[in-house]
Structures are given as structure tokens and as C-alpha cells.
Design an enzyme around this catalytic site. Structure first.
Site, PDB file in Angstrom:
ATOM      1  N   GLY A   1       0.810  -1.204   0.000  1.00  0.00           N
ATOM      2  CA  GLY A   1       0.000   0.000   0.000  1.00  0.00           C
ATOM      3  C   GLY A   1       0.846   1.258   0.000  1.00  0.00           C
ATOM      4  CG  ASP A   2       3.668   4.241   1.401  1.00  0.00           C
ATOM      5  OD1 ASP A   2       4.299   4.761   0.458  1.00  0.00           O
ATOM      6  OD2 ASP A   2       3.249   4.899   2.369  1.00  0.00           O
ATOM      7  CG  ASP A   3       7.312   4.690  -1.449  1.00  0.00           C
ATOM      8  OD1 ASP A   3       6.600   5.036  -2.405  1.00  0.00           O
ATOM      9  OD2 ASP A   3       7.706   5.489  -0.578  1.00  0.00           O
TER      10      ASP A   3
END
Ligand SMILES: *[C@@H]1O[C@H](CO)[C@@H](O)[C@H](O)[C@H]1NC(C)=O
Ligand SMILES: *[C@@H]1O[C@H](CO)[C@@H](O)[C@H](O)[C@H]1NC(C)=O
Ligand SMILES: *[C@@H]1O[C@H](CO)[C@@H](O)[C@H](O)[C@H]1NC(C)=O
Ligand SMILES: *[C@@H]1O[C@H](CO)[C@@H](O)[C@H](O)[C@H]1NC(C)=O
Ligand SMILES: *[C@@H]1O[C@H](CO)[C@@H](O)[C@H](O)[C@H]1NC(C)=O
Ligand SMILES: *[C@@H]1O[C@H](CO)[C@@H](O)[C@H](O)[C@H]1NC(C)=O
Ligand SMILES: *[C@@H]1O[C@H](CO)[C@@H](O)[C@H](O)[C@H]1NC(C)=O
Length: 340
Positions: free
Chosen positions: A122-124
Site C-alpha cells: 500500500g506504499d513504496d
């Protein structure tokens, strides 16, 4: 202290200070059970930050291999103030809408090798960091000599590899190659802002295959986000010597958004042999401000700040010297306990 953890086990959050750490297994799984944390975070019910699934502080000689990490409350693997770290053959899975579930975040760490990893997040997927504004400048510990190879990433709202935005100890000598991304927001992204100081320099990326992206190239010099208002407005980060070559991208919305810092442009950008198939773009395909560089054999045609010199530029630099962390491996050994 020498710690070896092998196989399946049941810790959820580990914070470890060590000299040698090996976490390997026959694809055992660590489940961070993050749902509870994500809910509390979204509802603003948390008084403290969330824990990371595996946090290694001041560690030397670390191997994390052949495990699967799922549903971390926040970042998954966070080596900080560490060196000689190898992360090999791991799978990281988190729902693509889970908050701040970065995959692997080398932070003020050097000689790090990340290879053969599959990350859905959900992020990098990977974020390289080194400290935040005046605190990071005072601590002054860089992230450097980092190799990332054979990474596959799905990150619809973030970067495949982010550099920053916390980079106040400096980020130098990052080599990324053979990167595959499916449905991600951007490729290798640089994020910084006035007040961070330090630098992001000598960054080399080659052989990326990108499918369904918002941006192929994205750099931001006005990221904002300060820990407090005590940052030094004269601490201007330097971004230079950034190379991208042999990139194929399809189904992208914009080729590039390259935004440096007014009065302190990002320089030495080199882009070579890139094909981006841009679809349904209303915005300009390249939008460049306060950046300087060169390019060659790039489709669609880059912005005026990164002019094409098809005859003069026959490649972009990628260091050929071997980093010490490249050759490190595990010696096989066995022992048999004497019968009583
Ligand atoms: C956060 O602090 C408030 C006020 O002290 C308290 O009522 C609440 O239970 C705390 N929340 C958590 C998750 O600890
Ligand atoms: C990880 O798995 C691969 C493939 O099965 C194997 O070659 C390698 O030796 C394993 N690494 C470790 C450290 O267990
Ligand atoms: C950080 O440390 C380096 C040497 O490791 C030194 O050259 C540099 O001046 C230091 N920067 C700051 C802001 O203290
Ligand atoms: C870019 O980095 C490479 C490798 O470290 C180095 O050889 C080269 O001199 C650097 N170029 C500039 C302009 O700093
Ligand atoms: C192309 O990208 C759009 C999002 O921009 C996505 O909805 C669509 O499914 C993608 N098409 C293919 C063939 O992957
Ligand atoms: C350009 O990039 C493509 C795709 O990565 C690669 O197959 C090709 O060999 C590259 N060409 C040159 C001249 O480097
Ligand atoms: C290009 O980027 C600049 C800086 O981020 C932004 O202010 C501007 O609106 C963008 N231009 C267009 C046409 O989108």
C-alpha cells in the site's frame, strides 16, 4: 551476539540490535495482523506510531531470506543504522490500500543488497531514507552503496523505489537493475524539500519493465512534510548524477514530472533508451521545472530541460565496479550431535 532464526515462528513485531542476524526459512510466513492497526490509524485513535514488522537497529551482517511477510502494521523491513544487509528472495504482501505498508526501507544504512523480492504494498515497495530535517542533518548518517536487483513490485499509489523524502543524512550510490512493476504510481522516485539539506546523488537505474503507471519518471523538490517548524530554510538538498537507461513502459498516463527546487535545480540527469507508451493524457506528457540533464533515444520526446543528443549520448553511466556486498553469501555447513 549472533542470532539465527530458521523456519517458521510466531513473533509479530521484532526490534533487534545485533552483530549478526540471519532470518531464513523454507518460506515460512510472519503475519503482522495489521488490520487492527490500520483501522486505529485511519480512525486517528493511535497516540503513538505503529511498529514495523522487522526492525534492525545498529546491525552488521544481516541476512533475511526465503520468508513471506504479510499484513505488517506499518513498514515491513526497516534496517536502520545498519550495514552489510542482504534481503534475498522474500515476498511481502499487504493490501494495496493499507496505510504506510512500505516493503523494505534501508535507512541510514550502507552496503545493502536487495534481490529477488516480490512486493505488493500500500506504499513504496522500497524506500531509501536517511533522517528528517534538522534531526537527520545533526545525526548525519547516510544511506549508501545500495544494490537492488530483480525486484517485482505492485504499488498502485506509490513508488517502486523511493529515495526520500527523509534524506537529511544523504543518499549516495544506489544501483537498481532488472525491475518489473505492474500497476504502480511511479518508477524510481526522488522526493525531497527545502529544510532537508544533504543530497541524493549517484543514482543508477537500468532495465525497468513497467506496466500501467501514472509516471515513468517522477522527482519532487517541494515535497513538504516537516517534523516541526524548526527546519533550516537554508538547508537546500542537492540532487545530482541520476541515470536511467533501458526502460520500457506501457499504459502510462504521463512520461515524466521532474520538478526540482527553484534556484537549486536537480542536475546531471541522464535518460537513455526509453520507450513509454502514453495513453489518455490530458496533461503534458513531460513536465519539467528546475531540472537539467541530457537524453537520447527516448520516446516520447523529452522536455526542453532534458534535450536529446542522439549522436553524443550513447549510454548513461552505470558503475561497473563490484560493491563488497555483491559477493557475500552463506557458507553451507552441517553438524551432527553425538549420540548420548
Ligand atoms: C490515547 O490517549 C487517550 C487519552 O489519554 C486514551 O483515552 C486512549 O485510550 C489512548 N488510545 C490508545 C490506543 O492507547
Ligand atoms: C533460499 O531459497 C533458494 C531457492 O530454494 C535457495 O537456493 C537458497 O539457498 C535459500 N537461501 C537460504 C539462505 O536459505
Ligand atoms: C557529515 O559527515 C561528513 C563526513 O562523513 C562530512 O563531510 C559532512 O560535512 C557532515 N555534514 C554535516 C552537515 O555535518
Ligand atoms: C556520477 O557517478 C559516477 C559513479 O560514482 C561517477 O563516476 C561520476 O563521476 C559521477 N558524475 C558526476 C557528474 O558527478
Ligand atoms: C491501463 O491503465 C488503466 C489505468 O490508467 C487501467 O484501468 C487499465 O486496466 C490498464 N490497461 C491494461 C491493459 O492494463
Ligand atoms: C534498449 O532497451 C531495450 C529494452 O530494455 C533493450 O532490449 C535494448 O537492448 C536496449 N538497447 C540498447 C542499445 O541498449
Ligand atoms: C507542471 O508542473 C508544475 C510544477 O509542479 C506545475 O505547477 C504545473 O501546473 C504543471 N503544468 C501543467 C501544465 O500541468
Amino acid at each position: 551476539m549472533f542470532i539465527i532464526v530458521h523456519g517458521l515462528f510466531a513473533i509479530t513485531i521484532a526490534s533487534i540490535i545485533c552483530v549478526a542476524f540471519i532470518l531464513g526459512g523454507n518460506n515460512g510466513t510472519i503475519d503482522g495482523q495489521g488490520e487492527t492497526w490500520w483501522k486505529m490509524f485511519r480512525n486517528k485513535e493511535l497516540n503513538y506510531t505503529r511498529g514495523y514488522l522487522i526492525e534492525l537497529m545498529y546491525c552488521k551482517q544481516v541476512l533475511i531470506s526465503n520468508i513471506t511477510l504479510v499484513n505488517s502494521p506499518s513498514w515491513n523491513v526497516h534496517p536502520v543504522y545498519s550495514s552489510h544487509v542482504i534481503v534475498s528472495g522474500i515476498t511481502i504482501l499487504a493490501p494495496v490500500n493499507s496505510p504506510n505498508t512500505d516493503g523494505i526501507d534501508p535507512d541510514s544504512s550502507s552496503n545493502v543488497r536487495i534481490e529477488d523480492c516480490y512486493i505488493v504494498s500500500g506504499d513504496d515497495c522500497i524506500a531509501i531514507k536517511s533522517g528528517w530535517d534538522e534531526y537527520g542533518i545533526a545525526f548525519n548518517m547516510s544511506s549508501k552503496h545500495i544494490v537492488i536487483r530483480r525486484l517485482t513490485c505492485i504499488s498502485p499509489t506509490s513508488a517502486v523505489i523511493a529515495l526520500g523524502s527523509e534524506m537529511s543524512g544523504g543518499i549516495q550510490d544506489v544501483r537498481a537493475e532488472d525491475i518489473t512493476a505492474i500497476h504502480s504510481e511511479s518508477g524510481v522516485r526522488i522526493k525531497t524539500t527545502i529544510g532537508r539539506g544533504a543530497y541524493v546523488k549517484d543514482i543508477f537505474v537500468r532495465r525497468m519493465n513497467l506496466h500501467t503507471m501514472k509516471w515513468v519518471f517522477w522527482m519532487t523538490g517541494t515535497y513538504g512534510q516537516h517534523p516541526d517548524d524548526k527546519f533550516d530554510p537554508k538547508a537546500i538538498p542537492v540532487v545530482q548524477n541520476i541515470s536511467y537507461s533501458n526502460v520500457v513502459a506501457e499504459n502510462v498516463t504521463m512520461a515524466a514530472k521532474l520538478e526540482g527546487i527553484p534556484g537549486a535545480p536537480f542536475t546531471g540527469i541522464c535518460i537513455y533508451n526509453v520507450t513509454a507508451e502514453v495513453v489518455k493524457s490530458k496533461k503534458p506528457i513531460w513536465n519539467c521545472t528546475d531540472v537539467e540533464g541530457v537524453s537520447s533515444h527516448v520516446t516520447p520526446t523529452p522536455c526542453a530541460q532534458i534535450p536529446e543528443y542522439p549522436d553524443r549520448i550513447t549510454h548513461c553511466p552505470f558503475p561497473e565496479d563490484d560493491l563488497p556486498v555483491n559477493g557475500v553469501g552463506l557458507e553451507e555447513c552441517a553438524y551432527q550431535r553425538a549420540k548420548p
